[in-house]
Design an enzyme around this catalytic site. Structure first.
Site, PDB file in Angstrom:
ATOM      1  CD  GLU A 138     -24.403  -2.483 -34.510  1.00 29.35           C
ATOM      2  OE1 GLU A 138     -24.947  -1.921 -33.954  1.00 29.35           O
ATOM      3  OE2 GLU A 138     -24.514  -3.909 -34.365  1.00 29.35           O
TER       4      GLU A 138
ATOM      5  NE  ARG B 289      -8.844 -14.069 -67.530  1.00 23.55           N
ATOM      6  CZ  ARG B 289      -9.679 -14.772 -68.319  1.00 23.55           C
ATOM      7  NH1 ARG B 289      -9.980 -15.997 -68.309  1.00 23.55           N
ATOM      8  NH2 ARG B 289     -10.242 -14.151 -69.247  1.00 23.55           N
TER       9      ARG B 289
ATOM     10  CD  GLN C 160       3.098   0.442 -63.977  1.00 20.99           C
ATOM     11  OE1 GLN C 160       2.876   1.011 -64.841  1.00 20.99           O
ATOM     12  NE2 GLN C 160       4.437   0.536 -63.753  1.00 20.99           N
TER      13      GLN C 160
END
Length: 401
Positions: free
Chosen positions: A379, A284, A295
């Site tokens: 879980e 992109r 950055q």
């Protein structure tokens, strides 16, 4: 192999198994996963492929026809499979919890009968604790088993049964007051029953009904169901281990394996999300260059990769602790908690990197974004894991005197 989530000290056999599974995931799962998921279609062909690879017998001892591999090998295999499609790893998770419970706690007759068929994938396992009004309070189980001669009669309703329709063996936790005087702690009056049934929905054996699949936000393909017992008769020799009152301990031992599995699934989904994010960021372009050169995106990728690595390390530690025979509820709880939370965060960051395209069903990240939340619950929730971790830490750091 990618740079992230590498595991030191693996044997040649372990590396060969993982390489084979990864190749299978890349060729047989990733290309079809999104289409199957959108149709909520059970991945029959993938499951048959895993049977041929011997995955259903991975942790079952060689004497019963399995590969006799460790929990670590299993967890790393699950990580690879979840990277392809988390639902497939769910299909083998409950199977292995039941196989593990049989291996550790079953009578010799139960092991001889069930384990060879489970290793071959002929019998597929599911386990059932939860109930509609239960949540995380296992002590509040109301399903009941009552002795009647050489049989037990089971009544009650179970919920959130993974593989409820496709399984042919279900380990079901029920209350059994027989031999346990009034006032006995609830967890000491529970028993695990090994319930055999036909695959499918409706009345799958007299007294046992699987109503149908629960429609879910994600985690599709794998069937999640209710289980209704109404006068279900089970032979007394199908009490796991042949002794009532031990069911809670059997289930908790199995759940520790399950928590390592959920941690491994979180690692696998997070790895895939990172792969998608770092790839898209290089394709992109904005402001005349790939967004990976901005950055802000590099910071995001750095955070994602660090979380993938940390979760993997904790999952491996928990698996190795269990393999050593040591108590690992602290490590399993930490691994499950961290991996599921980090998975959610890594998936969301990859989703953000994709921008508007992440919201499109044409992109794989959309599927992962809907799948990750299940790991926050399966879980045991994050809150339950924190309770386990906190209590164990207080045991370890108790002030003396």
């Amino acid at each position: 192999m990618t740079r992230l989530a590498q595991t030191e000290g693996l044997t040649d056999i372990q590396q060969e198994i993982l390489s084979t599974v990864r190749d299978f995931v890349d060729k047989e799962i990733i290309p079809v996963a999104t289409g199957l998921e959108h149709r909520d279609e059970y991945p029959s062909q993938i499951v048959e492929g895993l049977k041929e690879l011997g995955v259903f017998g991975l942790m079952i001892p060689e004497e019963y026809g399995g590969l006799g591999e460790s929990l670590l090998t299993y967890a790393l295999t699950v990580e690879e499979i979840a990277r392809g499609w988390m639902s497939v790893s769910g299909i083998i998770n409950t199977h292995f919890i039941v196989a593990y419970m049989l291996k550790q706690h079953g009578t010799q007759e139960q092991k001889d009968y069930f384990l060879p068929k489970m290793a071959a994938g002929e019998i597929r396992g599911a386990f059932s604790m939860s109930e509609p009004a239960l949540g995380s309070d296992v002590s509040a189980i109301s399903s009941k088993g009552v002795r009647d001669g050489d049989e037990y009669v089971l009544n009650g309703q179970k919920m959130w049964l993974t593989n409820g329709g496709s399984s042919t063996l279900v380990a079901v936790l029920c209350r059994t007051d027989e031999g346990h005087p009034e006032g006995t702690a609830p967890h000491k009056s529970m028993t695990t029953f090994l319930v055999e049934k036909e695959a499918g929905f409706g009345e799958v054996r007299p007294g046992l009904t699987i109503p149908g699949k629960i429609d879910k936000m994600g985690y599709k393909g794998v069937d999640t169901t209710e289980l209704i017992m109404d006068g279900l008769r089970i032979p007394a020799d199908r009490v796991l281990g042949g002794e009532t009152g031990r069911g809670f301990y059997h289930m908790m031992d199995g759940v520790e394996v399950g928590r390592v599995n959920v941690a491994a699934r979180g690692c696998g989904v997070a790895q895939r999300a990172f792969e998608l994010g770092v790839s898209y960021a290089q394709q992109r372009h904005t402001f005349g260059k790939p967004i990976a050169q901005h950055q802000a995106i590099q910071f995001k990728l750095a955070e994602m990769a660090t979380k993938v690595e940390a979760a993997h390390a904790m999952m491996v530690n928990a698996a190795r602790k269990k393999d050593s025979g040591q108590r690992n509820d602290l490590e399993a709880g930490m691994a499950k908690y961290l991996a599921s939370e980090y998975c959610k965060e890594v998936v969301e960051d990859a989703f953000r990197i994709h921008g508007g395209y992440g919201f499109s069903k044409e992109y794989e990240i959309e599927r992962l974004y809907r799948e990750a939340p299940m790991l926050l619950i399966g879980e045991g929730t994050a809150e339950i894991q924190k309770m386990i971790i906190g209590r164990r830490l207080l045991e370890e750091y108790r002030i003396q005197g």
